[in-house]
Design a protein around this motif. Structure first.
Motif, PDB file in Angstrom:
ATOM      1  N   GLY A 107      53.743  77.832  32.376  1.00 54.51           N
ATOM      2  CA  GLY A 107      52.538  78.651  32.449  1.00 54.51           C
ATOM      3  C   GLY A 107      52.312  79.185  33.847  1.00 54.51           C
ATOM      4  N   ILE A 108      52.487  78.312  34.840  1.00 53.93           N
ATOM      5  CA  ILE A 108      52.266  78.748  36.214  1.00 53.93           C
ATOM      6  C   ILE A 108      53.294  79.791  36.613  1.00 53.93           C
ATOM      7  N   SER A 109      54.527  79.560  36.198  1.00 53.58           N
ATOM      8  CA  SER A 109      55.560  80.545  36.542  1.00 53.58           C
ATOM      9  C   SER A 109      55.191  81.902  35.973  1.00 53.58           C
ATOM     10  N   ARG A 110      54.652  81.897  34.738  1.00 57.14           N
ATOM     11  CA  ARG A 110      54.239  83.167  34.147  1.00 57.14           C
ATOM     12  C   ARG A 110      53.040  83.741  34.879  1.00 57.14           C
ATOM     13  N   ALA A 111      52.087  82.866  35.208  1.00 57.60           N
ATOM     14  CA  ALA A 111      50.877  83.363  35.854  1.00 57.60           C
ATOM     15  C   ALA A 111      51.198  84.006  37.196  1.00 57.60           C
TER      16      ALA A 111
ATOM     17  N   PHE B   8      47.297  90.477  28.459  1.00 64.01           N
ATOM     18  CA  PHE B   8      47.976  89.830  29.594  1.00 64.01           C
ATOM     19  C   PHE B   8      47.699  88.333  29.620  1.00 64.01           C
ATOM     20  N   ASP B   9      47.839  87.673  28.485  1.00 65.93           N
ATOM     21  CA  ASP B   9      47.511  86.256  28.489  1.00 65.93           C
ATOM     22  C   ASP B   9      48.706  85.385  28.145  1.00 65.93           C
ATOM     23  N   ALA B  10      49.895  85.897  28.488  1.00 65.73           N
ATOM     24  CA  ALA B  10      51.087  85.121  28.136  1.00 65.73           C
ATOM     25  C   ALA B  10      51.124  83.793  28.867  1.00 65.73           C
TER      26      ALA B  10
ATOM     27  N   ILE C 108      52.967  77.523  24.519  1.00 64.42           N
ATOM     28  CA  ILE C 108      53.221  76.540  25.570  1.00 64.42           C
ATOM     29  C   ILE C 108      52.008  75.635  25.762  1.00 64.42           C
ATOM     30  N   GLY C 109      51.292  75.392  24.687  1.00 70.53           N
ATOM     31  CA  GLY C 109      50.206  74.417  24.762  1.00 70.53           C
ATOM     32  C   GLY C 109      49.178  74.754  25.825  1.00 70.53           C
ATOM     33  N   SER C 110      48.755  76.003  25.846  1.00 65.70           N
ATOM     34  CA  SER C 110      47.756  76.528  26.779  1.00 65.70           C
ATOM     35  C   SER C 110      48.208  76.479  28.234  1.00 65.70           C
ATOM     36  N   GLY C 111      49.479  76.344  28.441  1.00 65.72           N
ATOM     37  CA  GLY C 111      50.059  76.548  29.765  1.00 65.72           C
ATOM     38  C   GLY C 111      49.479  75.674  30.845  1.00 65.72           C
ATOM     39  N   PRO C 112      48.920  76.268  31.895  1.00 66.45           N
ATOM     40  CA  PRO C 112      48.505  75.479  33.061  1.00 66.45           C
ATOM     41  C   PRO C 112      47.565  74.334  32.710  1.00 66.45           C
ATOM     42  N   VAL C 113      46.682  74.533  31.743  1.00 66.46           N
ATOM     43  CA  VAL C 113      45.679  73.489  31.512  1.00 66.46           C
ATOM     44  C   VAL C 113      46.132  72.484  30.461  1.00 66.46           C
TER      45      VAL C 113
ATOM     46  N   PHE D 180      44.325  94.042  21.560  1.00 62.91           N
ATOM     47  CA  PHE D 180      45.767  94.115  21.752  1.00 62.91           C
ATOM     48  C   PHE D 180      46.468  92.808  21.440  1.00 62.91           C
ATOM     49  N   PRO D 181      47.718  92.906  21.038  1.00 63.31           N
ATOM     50  CA  PRO D 181      48.551  91.704  20.994  1.00 63.31           C
ATOM     51  C   PRO D 181      49.009  91.369  22.413  1.00 63.31           C
ATOM     52  N   ARG D 182      49.929  90.428  22.533  1.00 65.66           N
ATOM     53  CA  ARG D 182      50.269  89.899  23.846  1.00 65.66           C
ATOM     54  C   ARG D 182      51.533  90.568  24.399  1.00 65.66           C
TER      55      ARG D 182
END
Lengths: 621, 483, 298, 177
Positions: free
Chosen positions: C127-131, C197-199, C206-211, C269-271
């Motif tokens: 998630g962080i890498s994506r963010a 933009f919420d990938a 990814i299980g809500s990513g960072p959190v 929009f979709p993601r």
């Protein structure tokens, strides 16, 4: 006496070499002592800018004058050199056992220090060249002595590039010598100013070539990555922190003291900046972008930071090239700050390598619980590198931005913004993969590094914060340098700098930060206490994780981003240079095939042919 | 002050009595060679101040020039003789500790080649020059074959090319004699203006080719790599350090004193540059260390010829300095390479990896010599590089300067490869016992650093030598006296 | 002393206000999205309840870096908040330059990134890498816009930029430079991590990513951080493009309008895949921003 | 005691907040999960009661076991449950969780969920329709508000009992540290 700054390290180098044969720690100790001595005695001569020395020598019919003098610029660089070598030497006392050639390392290291001092105090080209070459050679051996096989190739590339540049320097300098009869800077500057502009520009470009190489500016940056990545881990901080900067010292000398900027002052300009300067700045911009993109792709921690060094050099060259008061101050600030935080990063990584023995990021992980101080050093340094307030790195970048926006250099600013934002990406990668994440089973027993390695890191953390709060300390010497070079100075106080569009005040920032953190801490502290669980106890879709190795996200960390630049990265400039030179050199092979094919009758024939040809030529003439 | 004739006579005498010494003790010949060369050095030194003051002319047989066979020892000849005998001396020390046992014949020929080369630089007579060149070459042909194996082939090649060279040389001498009626160099020089220009040109070209073979000029130098590669180390050393120096001397003497026409200098300049670039390019490709050094020698010869043929005083001085450095450095390179080769049992560069720690002295010798050649500050090569660039720029030869520097860059490239292999790569090889070369390495290193730090040491001889070579009327006056 | 107490009170007041407003906005957003999806939706005050509940729950931690990350995230945004003029409230906003604010926001991001990755969960790392990748995408056009604005108005303080638009509402940058405002709006959506933009937080992927590892008070703190971040970003937009405001009420109203628009826009929009998102940002917003900047500097 | 009173009323407030805000983790092993999308979307919209999905057990309050459990999935379920933060609730969904349902005679299906985890309530049906689900969840809310949903405390109190049962079917059980 300025010569002592050269001869003390040089003499100590041989002493260290001999003593180190007896005791492995002696060499590094001597290096540390010598650096400390240099630092102290430099501190004592602060302000006496009229200090100088000269020797006359008649050599083989040439009347040579060797000049040395102390300027604020050289004083600053000398102090930085001795300070950083002191820290590195202290750091390396305990890691000498890792070296194949411990004695030679210390010998060369001290020689590098001495020769850098020579370069810095030189006020004539010949002295500069002699010490420059010495510096190149000694650092070549230092890079070569890295443990990996690539170290040799990297050092080789480094030396070839440096030597080519040095020869161009030599040619230009001797040309000037023929015209003026002196190697000193002042007559040369005078001659260049009065000479025809194109020729002067050409000469100065030739003179500046070694400095471009050393500073690692695109497209001459090809040596940097491998040299940094493969040099001994103790030398990498110096290489990145100081050796690259010596290139900038040279550039500043060429631009200001040899009046390059004065010569191009009246050429065609873009937004008030001579086109050539703008070109330099654009080179800096390209350097930032390439360095950044490639840094993000690396899997080797030292190479990653090496590319980051390349990209940070871009900022410095932009500031120096645009040559506004803000730009120059920003560059000098960034130069110092880069030295500080990059050495910290390399030292922290050296500590990791010292304990784990690998430079591949995906082979380590979760070291924060084993090496917390190293982590703290790395964290502080990357916060500074990414330019996050309230550290010193932000201030210098902020000043450079101000300078760019002031003049409206959009594309330079774009590159600067890009490099800065993307630096989050690449500095976070080692943080995440080396220090955070899962601890590998084979690293369970790792301990924090010994005390002597901790001390330099602690000092550097302190310096980062100190300069983050009081940039005035740095601005003090920078304003003296600008005054010396005839650049307007920037308004500053101990904790604030006046930019073009507003001021930076670190005291406010610090207060506000403190307030924010106190509130957050209160929120955190008032809430329920939490329970500590292990790193393997994480959400894994219900699956029980036993294998820390495979539960660590580290390899190809930014793959989606890398995909964007796969095509670009495949085109390696290094490869291009290498094929070019290989083909050039292969022509030698075809020569040999044609002429020296081993047929003795042909050889005999050549002599007759030569006779005929020369006779014919003589006839025609 | 000892009579300089001894420099030629003593080695010849010792050479031919070598079998007797061998009969006394089988180890004696090496010491005799050492002592003879050492004695020669002493003789040269004892004459140093005198020659610096005025060139020394020795007339043999009690006749006066131009009728007598005379030896002419000016500063230039002195420098060259020092180089030749110095190289021979160092190599004799090296020979002492050689583990292979050459018999008396080797030392016989070794002394002969020394005598021949010394003769080449000291003679004042064209025919004697020819004779000494022949002595040198014949000794070299035979010396090469001591290594056995494919050295016979190399020697044979040299024999053939040398034969061709002799023909050219002899023809040139014939033409000269027919035109001038004398073989005395001074005499010829004095009356060179009277010769028919066409004949003069032809003659000069014949000399150019005849001596060019000894001076290793392109394209007459393709025997060199084979000889240097296949011959025993000491022979490669003496060929590179002494014989080529003698060749350069002969070339300089003929073209500066006999035919000082700009046209020939231009030829030499072009040939020199081509030799330089080609030598470096080919050297870069070599995988055999001795072959690499051989091509590097060629290139250096090209460099020296290029610089000297620029014709200014500074240039000649630079060229001579480079010649001195070349002799010192190449001797050191060859002997340390020889040790490394016998330690690794292979001539391939890649097989030498890791010898830096196992054979520290030889590796150090190689490294310091390589760095000297590459012009690292405080070593002698730096000074000569500086002088070369300075003088060629002074002569407004930008292209030449550029090419010289480009060649130097290639040189760095291939020497560094070897140095890095020695130290920074590891190869598990069994190191064989080899000769001990501590003494020559120390001596030569001292020389390298000494000349690098205090080049003033040889400033006077160089100055005088350059002045001498550039002023042929003074030569004529000195030799012919009042006539 | 009085001064200090006054200042501390001011600090606290602004923090509480921004948090409350941010949470309210989040509730409004949930309601709006529900209505767009023809649902009734949770009550507007739902986020308050969520925060209250989260602080009441037990929590686990993965070590001190996990705690430190949460504190740094919240502390970072609170510190940033003080530099933003909120209507008539300006504590340090005279000192704060807009570039400083951008980089101060990074402190919070870094804190959050460090803490969550410190949990050892690879999904957080992904998630962080994506963010961070996405951040590179949207910050670039935004910084170019800031470049143009600073160059145009010759000041880099937010207050100054706001004052420059005073007078008629036609002076607002929204109307003066509509293209720029549009770009900034798209960037705003990216900054707030709304669709498309919420990938980086993709919950089912990814299980809500960072959190992913944050529960209890950690999630609560991150919610607070999120709410303040929303306010900062909206305030930045309002100050830069809608001329700011004289008082906190009209300021909040302007923020609300922007927020509602952004929410509605985002729910359509979709993601985007990460690299497609970055490509999008570099193609359209950056292109337009550069054109606009060129127009301004020439 | 005053202190207890404060503590007690604070707990009441928290319970109230908890009942208004429930994040559920639906453990979709069986066919019952198909009934959740209609429950969440516009027809029934459970979010109006403050109930919403959660992505990970760390963020969840409610574990919804939507269907039969095999011995293989039970292992994961227990691990997931242990990763959740108190207060946490388990709801059995469909008849499979009650008595095995149509798999009552299967050799590897778990028949009775509350032997292994502290179930707050079951929602019967094969499968339960959205109305039933909503009804069940509203009852759960009421229980939470009244402080009756104390499954996580029961689990702590009878840890041995649950562990025994779990180990009886699964053998060794991996647990969180």
């Amino acid at each position: 006496m300025l010569t002592k700054y050269i001869f003390v390290p040089a003499a100590a180098a041989f002493a260290a070499y001999i003593l180190n044969k007896k005791n492995k720690k002696a060499g590094a100790t001597i290096t540390a002592l010598v650096s400390a001595y240099l630092l102290l005695s430099l501190a004592l001569i602060y302000g006496s800018w009229e200090l100088n020395q000269s020797f006359n020598l008649s050599l083989m019919g040439y009347q040579l004058e060797f000049l040395m003098a102390l300027t604020p610029l050289s004083w600053l660089f000398a102090v930085l050199t001795s300070a950083i070598s002191l820290l590195i030497a202290v750091f390396s006392i305990d890691s000498q056992a890792d070296f194949k050639f411990s004695s030679v390392f210390n010998l060369n290291f001290l020689l590098v220090i001495g020769s850098i001092m020579g370069v810095l105090f030189a006020r004539d080209f010949l002295t500069l060249f002699i010490f420059w070459e010495l510096m190149t050679w000694t650092s070549f051996y230092l890079i070569s002595s890295g443990k990996k096989k690539m170290a040799g190739r990297a050092a080789y590339r480094y030396l070839i590039l440096s030597a080519a540049a040095a020869y161009s320097f030599l040619m230009a300098v001797i040309f000037i010598f023929q015209q003026t009869g002196s190697f000193a800077f002042e007559p040369a500057a005078e001659f260049l100013l009065n000479n025809s502009a194109p020729q002067s520009i050409l000469l100065l470009l030739a003179i500046s070539l070694p400095f471009w190489v050393k500073a690692g500016i695109f497209p001459l940056h090809v040596w940097v990555k491998d040299a940094h990545g493969n040099a001994p881990k103790e030398f990498s901080p110096f290489l990145s922190g100081m050796l690259l900067k010596v290139g900038f010292y040279g550039l500043i000398v060429v631009f200001h003291q040899l009046s390059f900027f004065k010569i191009i002052e009246n050429t065609i300009a873009y937004r008030g900046l001579p086109l050539l300067s703008y070109l330099f700045a654009l080179l800096g911009a390209v350097t930032i972008i390439t360095g950044t993109i490639l840094a993000i792709r690396q899997e080797d921690m030292k190479k990653l930071i090496a590319y980051s060094s390349i990209s940070q050099m871009g900022y410095i060259i932009i500031g120096i090239a645009i040559a506004t008061p803000l730009g120059f101050s920003g560059s000098m600030l960034h130069l110092m700050n880069h030295l500080i935080f990059k050495s910290t990063i390399f030292l922290a990584l050296a500590a990791v390598i010292y304990r784990t023995g690998t430079t591949k990021m995906y082979e380590v992980g979760g070291l924060i619980f084993r090496m917390p101080l190293t982590f703290a050093a790395y964290l502080t340094a990357i916060i500074a590198l990414a330019g996050i307030p309230p550290t010193n790195g932000f201030i210098s970048k902020w000043v450079i931005y101000q300078a760019l926006i002031e003049k409206g250099y959009l594309f330079l600013a774009l590159a600067a913004f890009f490099g800065s934002i993307a630096s989050f990406m690449y500095v976070f990668k080692p943080l995440s993969t080396v220090f955070l994440g899962q601890l590998k089973p084979q690293h369970q027993e790792i301990k924090e590094v010994p005390l002597l390695m901790k001390i330099p890191m602690l000092i550097l953390i302190g310096v980062i914060v100190l300069f983050g709060v009081f940039p005035g300390i740095q601005m003090n010497i920078i304003s003296q340098i600008s005054g010396d070079l005839g650049i307007e100075t920037v308004n500053y106080s101990l904790y604030s700098i006046q930019g073009a569009f507003g001021a930076w005040n670190s005291l406010y920032i610090f207060n506000v930060f403190a307030a924010g953190f106190v509130i957050a801490l209160l929120v955190f502290g008032l809430a329920k206490k939490s329970k500590l669980v292990g790193l393997l106890d994480t959400y894994s879709s219900g699956e029980y994780v036993t294998d820390a190795e495979s539960y660590h996200y580290a390899y190809q960390y930014y793959r989606p981003f890398d995909r964007l630049f796969d095509n670009l990265a495949a085109k390696s400039l290094t490869g291009f240079y290498e094929t070019l030179t290989a083909n050039l050199l292969k022509s030698g092979e075809s020569f040999r095939r044609i002429f020296a094919a081993g047929r003795v009758q042909n050889y005999a024939l050549y002599s007759v042919l030569l006779f005929v040809i020369l006779a014919a030529v003589g006839w025609i003439i | 002050m000892v009579n300089l004739t001894l420099i030629i006579a003593l080695p010849l005498l010792m050479a031919f009595t070598m079998p007797i010494f061998k009969m006394l003790n089988s180890k004696l010949p090496k010491f005799i060679a050492l002592l003879t060369t050492a004695f020669n050095l002493i003789v040269l030194s004892s004459n140093f101040t005198e020659i610096m003051a005025a060139p020394l002319i020795l007339e043999l047989g009690g006749w006066q020039a131009p009728f007598a066979i005379n030896l002419y020892v000016g500063p230039l000849a002195l420098v060259a003789a020092f180089l030749i005998n110095g190289s021979a001396f160092i190599l004799s020390i090296y020979n002492l500790s050689q583990d292979y046992q050459f018999d008396d014949k080797f030392y016989l020929l070794f002394l002969m080649i020394t005598a021949g080369a010394s003769g080449m630089v000291m003679t004042g007579d064209l025919f004697n020059l020819f004779v000494f060149i022949e002595i040198t070459s014949i000794a070299a042909y035979s010396l090469t074959t001591f290594a056995g194996g494919s050295s016979y082939e190399a020697s044979f090649k040299y024999l053939i090319i040398g034969g061709v060279g002799s023909v050219f040389l002899l023809l040139g001498i014939g033409f000269t004699y027919s035109a001038v009626g004398s073989l005395n160099l001074a005499e010829i020089a004095a009356s060179a203006g009277l010769i028919n220009p066409l004949l003069l040109q032809i003659t000069a070209l014949l000399f150019l080719i005849g001596i060019g073979i000894e001076a290793e000029l392109f394209p007459l130098n393709f025997w060199v790599p084979d000889i240097y590669t296949e011959a025993p180390t000491a022979v490669s050393g003496i060929m590179s350090g002494a014989v080529s120096a003698a060749g350069i001397y002969a070339l300089a003497r003929i073209f500066f004193t006999l035919f000082p026409a700009q046209q020939f200098f231009n030829y030499l300049l072009v040939i020199g540059v081509i030799t330089l670039i080609m030598g470096e390019l080919i050297a870069y490709q070599q995988e055999n260390i001795k072959r690499m050094l051989a091509y590097s020698s060629l290139a250096q010869m090209g460099l020296i010829v290029t610089v000297i043929s620029l014709g200014t005083e500074a240039a000649v001085k630079a060229g001579l300095f480079q010649l001195i450095n070349h002799s010192i450095l190449k001797v050191l390179l060859f002997i340390s390479a020889g040790v490394l080769i016998s330690a690794a049992g292979s001539k391939k560069i890649k097989d030498l990896a890791g010898l830096g720690t196992k054979k520290p002295t030889a590796a150090f010798g190689f490294t310091i010599a390589a760095m000297g050649i590459l012009g690292v500050p405080f070593l002698n090569g730096f000074i000569s590089k500086f002088m070369i660039i300075s003088s060629s720029l002074n002569a407004d030869q930008f292209l030449i300067t550029f090419l010289i520097l480009a060649a130097a860059l290639i040189e760095i490239a291939y020497y560094l490869k070897v140095v890095q292999k020695l130290y920074f790569e590891d190869l598990e090889i069994e190191v064989k016992n080899t000769a001990v070369i501590t003494v020559p390495v120390i001596l030569l290193t001292l020389l390298i650093i000494g000349l690098g730090v205090y080049p003033q040491l040889i400033a006077e001889p160089l100055e005088k030598a350059a002045a001498e070579i550039l002023n042929n009327s003074r030569y004529i006056m000195t030799v012919l006296g009042g006539i | 002393m009085i001064d200090l107490i006054y200042k501390i009170g001011h600090f606290l007041l602004i923090t509480v206000f921004a948090t409350a407003l941010g949470l309210l906005f989040m509730g409004i957003a949930r309601k709006i999205i529900a209505r767009i999806q023809k649902r009734y939706g949770p009550p507007v005050y739902q986020p308050y309840l969520d925060v209250l509940k989260l602080f009441g729950k037990d929590a686990i931690t993965h070590g001190f870096i996990f705690d430190f990350g949460a504190v740094m995230a919240l502390g970072g945004v609170i510190a940033t908040l003080f530099f933003i003029p909120l209507g008539s409230w300006q504590l340090y906003s005279m000192e704060g330059t807009v570039l400083l604010v951008i980089y101060l926001l990074a402190v919070a991001s870094l804190g959050m990134a460090m803490g969550t990755v410190g949990s050892g969960n690879p999904q957080a790392s992904i998630g962080i890498s994506r963010a961070l990748t996405q951040m590179l995408g949207y910050e670039l056009p935004f910084l170019v816009i800031l470049f143009s604005l600073i160059f145009r108005y010759q000041t880099s303080s937010i207050w100054g930029l706001m004052q420059a638009q005073a007078g008629s509402f036609l002076n607002w940058n929204l109307f003066a430079y509509p293209m720029m405002a549009l770009v900034a709006f798209v960037v705003l959506i990216g900054m707030m991590g709304k669709k498309p933009f919420d990938a980086m937080i993709a919950p089912s992927e990814i299980g809500s990513g960072p959190v992913v590892e944050s529960g209890g008070k950690y999630l609560g703190m991150l919610l607070l951080q999120k709410s303040i971040t929303i306010i900062i970003e909206l305030a930045l937009y309002v100050n830069l493009f809608l001329g700011g405001a004289d008082n906190i009420f009209s300021f909040s109203f302007k923020m609300l309008i922007v927020w509602i628009l952004a929410t509605m826009f985002g729910s359509l929009f979709p993601r985007f895949r990460i690299e497609d998102g970055v490509k999008f940002f570099w193609k359209w917003p950056l292109g337009i921003a550069i054109l606009q900047a060129l127009y301004i500097i020439i | 005691m005053n202190n207890n009173f404060v503590k007690g009323s604070w707990q009441e407030i928290l319970d109230w907040a908890q009942n208004k805000s429930i994040n559920m983790l639906h453990y979709c092993t069986g066919c019952g999960a198909i009934e959740l999308p209609p429950t969440m979307t516009s027809r029934y919209d459970m979010s109006r009661f403050g109930i919403g999905p959660a992505a990970t057990p760390r963020q969840a309050d409610l574990l919804l076991v939507t269907g039969y459990l095999s011995t293989k999935t039970l292992r994961r379920l227990i691990y997931t449950y242990e990763q959740m933060q108190a207060p946490k609730f388990v709801v059995g969904f469909g008849s499979c969780t009650i008595n095995g349902g149509m798999y009552w005679d299967s050799y590897n299906t778990i028949k009775q969920l509350d032997k292994y985890l502290p179930v707050e309530m079951y929602i019967a049906g094969c499968m339960p329709r959205p109305e039933a689900i909503l009804d069940g969840l509203l009852k759960l809310k009421k229980m939470i508000n009244n402080g009756e949903a104390d499954g996580y405390q029961r689990y702590q109190d009878n840890l041995e009992f649950y562990h025994q049962n779990q180990e009886a079917v699964l053998g060794e059980v991996q647990r969180t540290q």
